[in-house]
Design a protein around this motif. Structure first.
Motif, PDB file in Angstrom:
ATOM      1  N   ILE A 622       0.862  -1.180   0.000  1.00  8.78           N
ATOM      2  CA  ILE A 622       0.000   0.000   0.000  1.00  8.78           C
ATOM      3  C   ILE A 622       0.899   1.230   0.000  1.00  8.78           C
ATOM      4  N   LEU A 623       0.638   2.154  -0.904  1.00  4.71           N
ATOM      5  CA  LEU A 623       1.399   3.400  -0.964  1.00  4.71           C
ATOM      6  C   LEU A 623       0.493   4.551  -0.553  1.00  4.71           C
ATOM      7  N   VAL A 624       0.975   5.337   0.383  1.00  2.00           N
ATOM      8  CA  VAL A 624       0.241   6.513   0.868  1.00  2.00           C
ATOM      9  C   VAL A 624       1.113   7.729   0.638  1.00  2.00           C
ATOM     10  N   CYS A 625       0.568   8.737  -0.010  1.00  2.00           N
ATOM     11  CA  CYS A 625       1.292   9.980  -0.261  1.00  2.00           C
ATOM     12  C   CYS A 625       0.595  11.108   0.483  1.00  2.00           C
ATOM     13  N   LEU A 626       1.326  11.753   1.404  1.00  2.56           N
ATOM     14  CA  LEU A 626       0.783  12.836   2.222  1.00  2.56           C
ATOM     15  C   LEU A 626       1.829  13.929   2.385  1.00  2.56           C
ATOM     16  N   SER A 627       1.365  15.131   2.648  1.00  2.00           N
ATOM     17  CA  SER A 627       2.271  16.215   2.999  1.00  2.00           C
ATOM     18  C   SER A 627       2.873  15.956   4.372  1.00  2.00           C
ATOM     19  N   ASP A 628       4.026  16.556   4.640  1.00  4.53           N
ATOM     20  CA  ASP A 628       4.592  16.442   5.978  1.00  4.53           C
ATOM     21  C   ASP A 628       3.728  17.149   7.013  1.00  4.53           C
ATOM     22  N   LYS A 629       2.906  18.089   6.566  1.00  3.99           N
ATOM     23  CA  LYS A 629       1.980  18.777   7.468  1.00  3.99           C
ATOM     24  C   LYS A 629       0.775  17.872   7.724  1.00  3.99           C
ATOM     25  N   GLY A 630       0.553  17.498   8.956  1.00  2.00           N
ATOM     26  CA  GLY A 630      -0.566  16.625   9.288  1.00  2.00           C
ATOM     27  C   GLY A 630      -0.324  15.169   8.969  1.00  2.00           C
ATOM     28  N   LEU A 631       0.946  14.769   8.794  1.00  2.98           N
ATOM     29  CA  LEU A 631       1.252  13.383   8.431  1.00  2.98           C
ATOM     30  C   LEU A 631       0.742  12.401   9.483  1.00  2.98           C
ATOM     31  N   LYS A 632       1.010  12.676  10.737  1.00  2.00           N
ATOM     32  CA  LYS A 632       0.586  11.774  11.802  1.00  2.00           C
ATOM     33  C   LYS A 632      -0.935  11.651  11.850  1.00  2.00           C
ATOM     34  N   GLY A 633      -1.634  12.782  11.758  1.00  2.00           N
ATOM     35  CA  GLY A 633      -3.096  12.750  11.801  1.00  2.00           C
ATOM     36  C   GLY A 633      -3.694  12.033  10.611  1.00  2.00           C
ATOM     37  N   GLY A 634      -3.125  12.266   9.417  1.00  2.00           N
ATOM     38  CA  GLY A 634      -3.657  11.634   8.220  1.00  2.00           C
ATOM     39  C   GLY A 634      -3.461  10.137   8.216  1.00  2.00           C
ATOM     40  N   LEU A 635      -2.241   9.693   8.531  1.00  2.00           N
ATOM     41  CA  LEU A 635      -1.950   8.267   8.544  1.00  2.00           C
ATOM     42  C   LEU A 635      -2.682   7.575   9.695  1.00  2.00           C
ATOM     43  N   GLY A 636      -2.743   8.251  10.840  1.00  2.00           N
ATOM     44  CA  GLY A 636      -3.431   7.675  11.993  1.00  2.00           C
ATOM     45  C   GLY A 636      -4.909   7.481  11.760  1.00  2.00           C
ATOM     46  N   ASN A 637      -5.493   8.308  10.882  1.00  2.00           N
ATOM     47  CA  ASN A 637      -6.930   8.214  10.629  1.00  2.00           C
ATOM     48  C   ASN A 637      -7.298   7.019   9.762  1.00  2.00           C
ATOM     49  N   ILE A 638      -6.313   6.403   9.116  1.00  2.00           N
ATOM     50  CA  ILE A 638      -6.598   5.236   8.268  1.00  2.00           C
ATOM     51  C   ILE A 638      -5.775   4.017   8.669  1.00  2.00           C
ATOM     52  N   CYS A 639      -5.062   4.105   9.801  1.00  2.00           N
ATOM     53  CA  CYS A 639      -4.191   2.986  10.178  1.00  2.00           C
ATOM     54  C   CYS A 639      -4.986   1.707  10.390  1.00  2.00           C
ATOM     55  N   GLY A 640      -6.235   1.830  10.833  1.00  2.00           N
ATOM     56  CA  GLY A 640      -7.043   0.644  11.067  1.00  2.00           C
ATOM     57  C   GLY A 640      -7.449  -0.073   9.797  1.00  2.00           C
ATOM     58  N   GLN A 641      -7.390   0.629   8.636  1.00  2.00           N
ATOM     59  CA  GLN A 641      -7.789   0.029   7.370  1.00  2.00           C
ATOM     60  C   GLN A 641      -6.602  -0.387   6.497  1.00  2.00           C
ATOM     61  N   ILE A 642      -5.439   0.223   6.721  1.00  2.00           N
ATOM     62  CA  ILE A 642      -4.302  -0.001   5.824  1.00  2.00           C
ATOM     63  C   ILE A 642      -3.893  -1.468   5.779  1.00  2.00           C
ATOM     64  N   LYS A 643      -3.764  -2.084   6.948  1.00  2.00           N
ATOM     65  CA  LYS A 643      -3.261  -3.458   6.980  1.00  2.00           C
ATOM     66  C   LYS A 643      -4.229  -4.421   6.302  1.00  2.00           C
ATOM     67  N   TYR A 644      -5.513  -4.203   6.536  1.00  2.00           N
ATOM     68  CA  TYR A 644      -6.462  -5.093   5.884  1.00  2.00           C
ATOM     69  C   TYR A 644      -6.585  -4.782   4.394  1.00  2.00           C
ATOM     70  N   ALA A 645      -6.464  -3.511   4.030  1.00  2.00           N
ATOM     71  CA  ALA A 645      -6.489  -3.155   2.614  1.00  2.00           C
ATOM     72  C   ALA A 645      -5.383  -3.883   1.859  1.00  2.00           C
ATOM     73  N   LEU A 646      -4.239  -4.053   2.500  1.00  2.00           N
ATOM     74  CA  LEU A 646      -3.133  -4.772   1.865  1.00  2.00           C
ATOM     75  C   LEU A 646      -3.492  -6.242   1.649  1.00  2.00           C
ATOM     76  N   ILE A 647      -4.113  -6.862   2.665  1.00  2.00           N
ATOM     77  CA  ILE A 647      -4.522  -8.269   2.527  1.00  2.00           C
ATOM     78  C   ILE A 647      -5.467  -8.425   1.344  1.00  2.00           C
ATOM     79  N   VAL A 648      -6.440  -7.522   1.251  1.00  2.00           N
ATOM     80  CA  VAL A 648      -7.423  -7.590   0.172  1.00  2.00           C
ATOM     81  C   VAL A 648      -6.753  -7.363  -1.181  1.00  2.00           C
ATOM     82  N   ALA A 649      -5.875  -6.359  -1.254  1.00  2.00           N
ATOM     83  CA  ALA A 649      -5.247  -6.015  -2.529  1.00  2.00           C
ATOM     84  C   ALA A 649      -4.332  -7.122  -3.032  1.00  2.00           C
ATOM     85  N   ARG A 650      -3.725  -7.852  -2.117  1.00  2.00           N
ATOM     86  CA  ARG A 650      -2.802  -8.918  -2.515  1.00  2.00           C
ATOM     87  C   ARG A 650      -3.517 -10.196  -2.945  1.00  2.00           C
ATOM     88  N   ARG A 651      -4.818 -10.303  -2.675  1.00  2.00           N
ATOM     89  CA  ARG A 651      -5.539 -11.527  -3.021  1.00  2.00           C
ATOM     90  C   ARG A 651      -5.633 -11.679  -4.542  1.00  2.00           C
TER      91      ARG A 651
END
Length: 651
Positions: A622-651
Motif C-alpha cells: 500500500i502506498l500513501v502519499c501525504l504532505s509532511d503537514k498533518g502526516l501523523k493525523g492523516g496516517l493515523g486516521n486510516i491505520c485501522g484500514q491499511i493493513k487489511y487493505a493490503l490483505i485484500v489487494a494482494r488476493r
C-alpha cells in the motif's frame, strides 16, 4: 426444511461471529443501507434525545449568535466618539436616550439628537441586540448615573475599544460549520446546539428493533410466586437481556413476553407476530435436544428460516442457534439461546452486540475501497466490523481447563502499577449460576485442556473480553482481535518512509521526524508490530520517484511525504499525479479520510493532495502519499484500514 433431531456440528466461536456479521452485512447491502428518519427540531426533546445523527447538522446563516449581543448589563456607545482620558470629575460623558432589553424585537426608536452636545448611549441588558453603528459596551459598574437616569459619566478605569463586551455575529458558531457531526448521539448539550444551529429538521438513524422472548413451562413472572409453585422459577432472562440491550444504545427493545414450550403452533404464532415488528429476535430456552426443545422446529420448519449454525464450540452457550427468516422485503435475524441465564448473557455480548453495531452504524464504504464485487465487500465488512473490546489478562491463580470446549470464564480485573491486568475467577462457573456475573468485568478466553496442559497456570496470559465495569476501552476491529485471531501469527508490518524534496531546492531533511510521525500514527493499529525497514530521501526527477519508492526492502506500506515550502502546492500535486498514474486500485475514500485526519492536526494540510493506492510490484504494498503537514493525523486516521487493505489487494 427442519433439522429436528440432527446433532449439529459445534462451530468455533470466531466462525460463528463471522457468520453473524456476514449475514447482517448482506441485509444492509441488499437493502442499500440502514433506514433514516427525519425529526423536526421542534419535536419534544424526549423524541430527539439519544438519537444518532445520520447527517451533519450545519450552522445556518448568519451563525450564532445571529446578532451582535451585549455580554454585560451596561451602556452601549460608539467607541470613536469618546476618549476616556478627557473625563473630568464633574462632567457627564453621554446622554442616555433609550433602553434595550434582551428579547426586544421591535425596531429602536428613531435616534433623536442629543439635548446636549454629549454623544448618545443606550442602556442595555445582557443578551440584548447591539444597535447598528454602536460598537462598545461599558459595564454598569463603570458608569455613574444621573439622578434622572438620562446621563452617565463613564469612569476613567473603563476600557473603551471596538467590540468590547460584545458577542459578534457567528463568534460562537460560524456560518456553515458542522455543529453536530454525523454519528453523534444527541445528548442534553446536543439538544441545545441543535436549537442554536437553526436547523429545521435532522436526519437520524432508525433504531434497530430487538425483541426478547422467554420460553419454558417452568417460568413465572416474579419471585413472589415461586414459593407457592414448586418446580417453577422466575423468568430472569427477559429483564436482564432487555436492560442489556437498552444499555448498548443501539436499539429499541420489545418485550415479547413468555411462551410455553409444549405447543408448536402457539410458539409459531408468537414468533410470527414478533417478525412483523422486530428486526432482531432473541429467544431463550427450548433450543437443546430434549422433547420440549421445539424452537428450531418452529423457526426453520414453520417460519421458513435458514439455519446457519446450531451449536457453538464454547462453554457456556453451546446450543446457541442462529437463523435468518425472510419477512417482506427484508430479512430478520434470530438468536435462539439456551435457557440458563449466563449462556444468554455471554452469547448476547459475543454475537448480538456486533450484529447490532453493523446494523445500526451501517457500512463504512472506505473499507471496501479496493473491492467492487459483493463477496469481497462482504469479506471486508466482516473483517472491519467493531466487536467486543478486549485486553490481555494475566492469571492470578491456576484454573482447571475444560477438556472438550473453550471456556469463557467470568473474571474480575485489577490493573497493576506496571499497566498489566491481573484477572481472577468469580467462582463456580455453572451456566445457571447468575451470581458468577455479579462482580464480573470480563470473559477470560481459555483454551481446551489436554494431558500436557490440563490447567491454565498462574501467570499465563489470555485474551479477556470486556463486558463492563472496567472503564473505557478502545474499539477493536475483528481483524485485529486477539480473541478471534489468537492462532494467527502476527508478523511485523514493514514500513518504508520516503521523503520528497525538489531537486532545485536546498531544504533541510526532516526524515527522522517523518519516521517518528509514521511510527506514532501506525501504533493505533494493534495487529502485530510495526517496523521501519527503509527510510530515504528522494531529490531527483519525478519520473523516477515511483521506482525509487517501491524499491523499499519488501515493505508492506510505503509512506511518501512531500516536504512543505513556500509555493509547494503545485509540486505536491505533481508528486501525487506522478504516483497515481503508476498505482492500481486507487482508494479515494481512504485518501479522503487521510486528508480529514491531516486537517484535524494541521488545517493547512488541506491544500495538499492525498493519495492511497496499491503498488503491485514484487509482493505488493500500500502506498500513501501525504504532505509532511498533518502526516501523523492523516496516517493515523486510516491505520485501522491499511493493513487489511493490503490483505485484500494482494488476493
Amino acid at each position: 426444511m427442519s433439522n429436528e433431531g440432527t446433532v449439529h456440528p459445534m462451530i468455533p466461536v470466531p466462525e460463528a461471529i463471522r457468520i453473524v456479521i456476514r449475514e447482517t452485512a448482506k441485509i444492509l447491502l441488499e437493502q442499500g443501507g440502514h433506514d433514516t428518519k427525519i425529526i423536526s427540531s421542534d419535536a419534544p426533546w424526549s423524541d430527539i434525545l439519544n438519537s444518532v445523527l445520520d447527517r451533519d447538522v450545519i450552522m445556518s446563516k448568519p451563525g450564532y449568535p445571529p446578532h451582535n449581543a451585549s455580554i454585560m448589563d451596561g451602556y452601549c456607545i460608539r467607541s470613536e466618539e469618546f476618549d476616556v482620558s478627557s473625563v473630568t470629575d464633574d462632567d457627564f460623558t453621554h446622554q442616555v436616550i433609550d433602553k434595550i432589553y434582551a428579547g426586544d424585537n421591535e425596531p429602536l426608536k428613531k435616534e433623536s439628537a442629543s439635548e446636549s452636545n454629549l454623544p448618545i448611549a443606550y442602556y442595555i441588558t445582557t443578551g440584548a441586540v447591539i444597535p447598528d453603528s454602536f460598537d462598545c459596551v461599558v459595564p454598569i459598574e463603570l458608569a455613574k448615573v444621573s439622578s434622572d437616569g438620562k446621563h452617565i459619566q463613564i469612569q476613567k478605569t473603563a476600557t473603551i475599544q471596538k467590540n468590547k463586551w460584545i458577542r459578534l455575529v457567528g463568534c460562537d458558531i460560524s456560518e456553515g460549520s458542522v455543529v453536530l457531526p454525523k454519528g453523534h448521539r444527541i445528548d442534553p448539550i446536543g439538544l441545545g446546539l441543535l436549537k442554536q444551529s437553526g436547523a429545521e429538521s435532522i436526519y437520524v438513524k432508525r433504531p434497530i428493533v430487538v425483541g426478547v422472548l422467554s420460553t419454558g413451562n417452568e417460568l413465572i413472572l416474579g419471585s413472589k410466586e415461586n414459593a407457592s409453585q414448586p418446580g417453577k422459577i422466575p423468568d430472569v432472562n427477559r429483564p436482564i437481556l432487555l436492560s442489556m440491550l437498552s444499555l448498548f444504545g443501539l436499539c429499541e427493545t420489545v418485550d415479547l413476553g413468555m411462551e410455553r414450550d409444549d405447543d408448536v403452533n402457539a410458539m409459531a404464532r408468537s414468533i410470527d407476530a414478533a417478525l412483523e415488528k422486530c428486526d432482531v429476535i432473541i429467544t431463550t430456552g427450548g433450543i437443546s435436544m430434549g422433547e420440549s426443545d421445539i424452537l428450531e422446529r418452529v423457526l426453520v420448519g414453520q417460519c421458513g428460516g435458514t439455519l446457519h449454525f446450531g451449536r457453538m464450540h464454547m462453554k457456556p452457550g453451546k446450543p446457541t442457534t442462529f437463523v435468518t427468516i425472510p419477512k417482506g422485503d427484508s430479512v430478520r435475524l434470530i438468536f435462539a439461546m439456551p435457557g440458563n441465564p449466563v449462556s444468554g448473557i455471554v452469547c448476547t455480548q459475543l454475537l448480538v452486540k456486533p450484529c447490532l453495531n453493523v446494523l445500526f452504524n451501517g457500512i463504512d464504504e472506505s473499507v471496501a475501497a479496493l473491492q467492487s464485487d459483493v463477496e469481497s465487500r462482504l469479506y471486508d465488512i466482516v473483517e472491519n466490523a467493531i466487536i467486543h473490546p478486549e485486553i490481555e489478562g494475566t492469571l492470578s491463580h491456576d484454573i482447571k481447563l475444560d477438556t472438550v470446549r473453550p471456556e469463557y470464564h467470568r473474571v474480575t480485573i485489577e490493573t497493576l502499577s506496571d499497566g498489566t491486568h491481573e484477572v481472577s475467577t468469580t467462582g463456580v462457573q455453572r451456566s445457571s449460576r447468575l451470581i458468577s456475573l455479579r462482580d464480573s468485568m470480563g470473559l477470560l478466553v481459555l483454551p481446551v485442556g489436554n494431558p500436557s496442559k490440563p490447567n491454565a497456570l498462574k501467570g499465563d496470559k489470555y485474551p479477556v473480553l470486556i463486558t463492563g465495569g472496567f472503564g473505557t476501552i478502545k474499539e477493536v476491529r475483528l481483524m485485529d482481535s486477539m480473541h478471534l485471531a489468537s492462532k494467527r501469527e502476527k508478523k511485523a508490518f514493514k514500513i518504508a518512509v520516503v521523503e520528497v524534496i525538489p531537486k532545485e531546492r536546498a531544504l533541510p531533511s526532516a526524515l527522522d521526524f517523518l519516521c517518528e510521525q509514521v511510527q506514532s500514527a501506525m501504533s493505533g493499529s494493534n495487529s502485530g508490530s510495526n517496523v521501519i525497514v527503509s527510510k530515504k530521501t528522494f531529490q531527483g526527477n519525478l519520473d523516477d520517484l515511483y521506482s525509487f519508492s517501491v524499491d523499499s526492502n519488501d515493505a508492506d506500506l510505503i509512506v511518501v511525504s512531500c516536504i512543505s515550502f513556500k509555493g509547494a502546492f503545485q509540486y505536491h500535486l505533481d508528486v501525487s499525479l506522478t504516483l497515481r498514474n503508476r498505482l492500481e486500485k486507487i482508494a479515494d475514500a481512504l485518501a479522503l479520510r487521510a486528508r480529514q485526519g491531516a486537517a484535524a492536526q494541521d488545517p493547512t494540510s488541506v491544500l495538499f493532495e492525498s493519495l492511497v493506492g496499491y503498488a503491485p510490484d514484487e509482493q505488493g504494498a500500500i502506498l500513501v502519499c501525504l504532505s509532511d503537514k498533518g502526516l501523523k493525523g492523516g496516517l493515523g486516521n486510516i491505520c485501522g484500514q491499511i493493513k487489511y487493505a493490503l490483505i485484500v489487494a494482494r488476493r
